[in-house]
Design a protein around this motif. Structure first.
Motif, PDB file in Angstrom:
ATOM      1  N   ALA A   1     -19.561 -32.191 -40.989  1.00 34.68           N
ATOM      2  CA  ALA A   1     -19.357 -31.182 -42.030  1.00 34.68           C
ATOM      3  C   ALA A   1     -18.621 -31.773 -43.234  1.00 34.68           C
ATOM      4  O   ALA A   1     -18.991 -31.529 -44.383  1.00 34.68           O
ATOM      5  CB  ALA A   1     -18.577 -29.999 -41.464  1.00 34.68           C
ATOM      6  N   GLU A   2     -17.597 -32.568 -42.958  1.00 34.35           N
ATOM      7  CA  GLU A   2     -16.794 -33.151 -44.028  1.00 34.35           C
ATOM      8  C   GLU A   2     -17.573 -34.194 -44.827  1.00 34.35           C
ATOM      9  O   GLU A   2     -17.548 -34.198 -46.050  1.00 34.35           O
ATOM     10  CB  GLU A   2     -15.541 -33.788 -43.423  1.00 34.35           C
ATOM     11  N   ARG A   3     -18.268 -35.063 -44.123  1.00 34.03           N
ATOM     12  CA  ARG A   3     -18.941 -36.172 -44.801  1.00 34.03           C
ATOM     13  C   ARG A   3     -20.309 -35.803 -45.355  1.00 34.03           C
ATOM     14  O   ARG A   3     -20.731 -36.356 -46.366  1.00 34.03           O
ATOM     15  CB  ARG A   3     -19.091 -37.350 -43.852  1.00 34.03           C
ATOM     16  N   MET A   4     -21.010 -34.919 -44.656  1.00 31.96           N
ATOM     17  CA  MET A   4     -22.377 -34.606 -45.048  1.00 31.96           C
ATOM     18  C   MET A   4     -22.508 -33.237 -45.721  1.00 31.96           C
ATOM     19  O   MET A   4     -23.414 -33.035 -46.517  1.00 31.96           O
ATOM     20  CB  MET A   4     -23.299 -34.648 -43.826  1.00 31.96           C
ATOM     21  N   GLY A   5     -21.667 -32.297 -45.320  1.00 32.04           N
ATOM     22  CA  GLY A   5     -21.754 -30.953 -45.892  1.00 32.04           C
ATOM     23  C   GLY A   5     -23.034 -30.223 -45.541  1.00 32.04           C
ATOM     24  O   GLY A   5     -23.513 -29.395 -46.318  1.00 32.04           O
ATOM     25  N   THR A   6     -23.590 -30.493 -44.369  1.00 35.77           N
ATOM     26  CA  THR A   6     -24.898 -29.951 -44.011  1.00 35.77           C
ATOM     27  C   THR A   6     -24.872 -28.938 -42.875  1.00 35.77           C
ATOM     28  O   THR A   6     -25.911 -28.386 -42.527  1.00 35.77           O
ATOM     29  CB  THR A   6     -25.848 -31.091 -43.609  1.00 35.77           C
TER      30      THR A   6
ATOM     31  N   PHE B   1     -29.557 -38.480 -44.652  1.00 40.56           N
ATOM     32  CA  PHE B   1     -28.747 -37.812 -43.640  1.00 40.56           C
ATOM     33  C   PHE B   1     -28.700 -38.650 -42.360  1.00 40.56           C
ATOM     34  O   PHE B   1     -27.633 -38.889 -41.811  1.00 40.56           O
ATOM     35  CB  PHE B   1     -29.285 -36.410 -43.332  1.00 40.56           C
ATOM     36  N   CYS B   2     -29.860 -39.080 -41.881  1.00 40.79           N
ATOM     37  CA  CYS B   2     -29.911 -39.857 -40.642  1.00 40.79           C
ATOM     38  C   CYS B   2     -29.122 -41.154 -40.770  1.00 40.79           C
ATOM     39  O   CYS B   2     -28.414 -41.554 -39.850  1.00 40.79           O
ATOM     40  CB  CYS B   2     -31.366 -40.135 -40.250  1.00 40.79           C
ATOM     41  N   GLU B   3     -29.231 -41.786 -41.920  1.00 49.67           N
ATOM     42  CA  GLU B   3     -28.501 -43.023 -42.182  1.00 49.67           C
ATOM     43  C   GLU B   3     -26.989 -42.779 -42.132  1.00 49.67           C
ATOM     44  O   GLU B   3     -26.240 -43.519 -41.490  1.00 49.67           O
ATOM     45  CB  GLU B   3     -28.905 -43.518 -43.575  1.00 49.67           C
ATOM     46  N   GLU B   4     -26.533 -41.728 -42.799  1.00 48.32           N
ATOM     47  CA  GLU B   4     -25.105 -41.405 -42.817  1.00 48.32           C
ATOM     48  C   GLU B   4     -24.620 -40.963 -41.433  1.00 48.32           C
ATOM     49  O   GLU B   4     -23.514 -41.303 -41.025  1.00 48.32           O
ATOM     50  CB  GLU B   4     -24.822 -40.307 -43.857  1.00 48.32           C
TER      51      GLU B   4
ATOM     52  N   LYS C   1     -23.940 -43.906 -39.288  1.00 50.14           N
ATOM     53  CA  LYS C   1     -22.647 -44.543 -39.620  1.00 50.14           C
ATOM     54  C   LYS C   1     -21.495 -43.802 -38.956  1.00 50.14           C
ATOM     55  O   LYS C   1     -20.576 -44.429 -38.429  1.00 50.14           O
ATOM     56  CB  LYS C   1     -22.440 -44.561 -41.148  1.00 50.14           C
ATOM     57  N   ILE C   2     -21.545 -42.473 -38.987  1.00 50.73           N
ATOM     58  CA  ILE C   2     -20.478 -41.672 -38.392  1.00 50.73           C
ATOM     59  C   ILE C   2     -20.412 -41.943 -36.894  1.00 50.73           C
ATOM     60  O   ILE C   2     -19.330 -42.138 -36.334  1.00 50.73           O
ATOM     61  CB  ILE C   2     -20.699 -40.156 -38.659  1.00 50.73           C
ATOM     62  N   VAL C   3     -21.564 -41.958 -36.234  1.00 53.19           N
ATOM     63  CA  VAL C   3     -21.608 -42.210 -34.794  1.00 53.19           C
ATOM     64  C   VAL C   3     -21.042 -43.587 -34.465  1.00 53.19           C
ATOM     65  O   VAL C   3     -20.250 -43.748 -33.537  1.00 53.19           O
ATOM     66  CB  VAL C   3     -23.050 -42.061 -34.256  1.00 53.19           C
ATOM     67  N   GLU C   4     -21.410 -44.574 -35.244  1.00 54.39           N
ATOM     68  CA  GLU C   4     -20.903 -45.933 -35.005  1.00 54.39           C
ATOM     69  C   GLU C   4     -19.396 -46.020 -35.189  1.00 54.39           C
ATOM     70  O   GLU C   4     -18.722 -46.732 -34.461  1.00 54.39           O
ATOM     71  CB  GLU C   4     -21.612 -46.931 -35.922  1.00 54.39           C
TER      72      GLU C   4
END
Length: 163
Positions: free
Chosen positions: A112-117, A152-155, A158-161
């Motif tokens: 939510a914070e990084r993607m806002g989606t 979105f998938c790319e970001e 990164k979050i998961v990693e």
């Protein structure tokens, strides 16, 4: 229609299932509601429900739904995003014995914070507000997910990693 899914984790998610059923009972939710209850022990009295739903039916339910409400499992909220929908995400929380730890809460906060989606509901008492004002909230988010799936998938990767 509002579609709710709690996933297939073996711990009950009665907090969400009961909150939705109460909102329907009190006529806050006027639309039809279908809940996939998983291993929850609370059985809805005012909403249609099924413990488990086959994958293709899940896809159909998400496509048909006006609002999709999910637990915080990434697979459950990524599917609506891929279909251009903004899910309301209610992470399972350890303090309510809904999961073994708070990874769903932490992950949903980060997305939510990084993607806002996604719309994250940490306090179940706010669920009514988010459902009632859903269309306005989504419009104000202006995240452009329909044309931004690759980014979105790319970001998200990164979050998961990082976690």
């Amino acid at each position: 229609m509002i579609f709710v899914t709690v996933g297939t984790h073996e711990q009950p998610f009665n907090r969400l299932v009961k909150a939705i059923d109460d909102l329907k009972k009190n006529e806050i939710i006027k639309e039809d509601v279908l809940i996939q209850t998983g291993f929850s022990t609370y059985e809805p009295k005012y909403c249609q429900w099924s413990k488990l739903i086959p994958y293709q039916q899940m896809v159909n339910n998400i496509e048909e739904a006006h609002i999709v409400i999910t637990h915080g499992g990434p697979a459950s909220f990524i599917m609506p995003l891929q279909m251009g929908k903004t899910p309301i995400v209610v992470p399972r929380q350890h303090q309510f014995d809904e999961h073994v730890n708070d990874h769903q809460l932490e992950f949903a906060r980060n997305v939510a914070e990084r993607m806002g989606t996604i719309i994250v509901v940490e306090d179940i008492r706010k669920l009514e507000e988010y459902i009632t004002n859903y269309d306005e909230i989504v419009t104000s988010m202006q995240h452009g997910m329909n044309s931004n799936n690759a980014k979105f998938c790319e970001e998200l990767e990164k979050i998961v990693e990082e976690m």
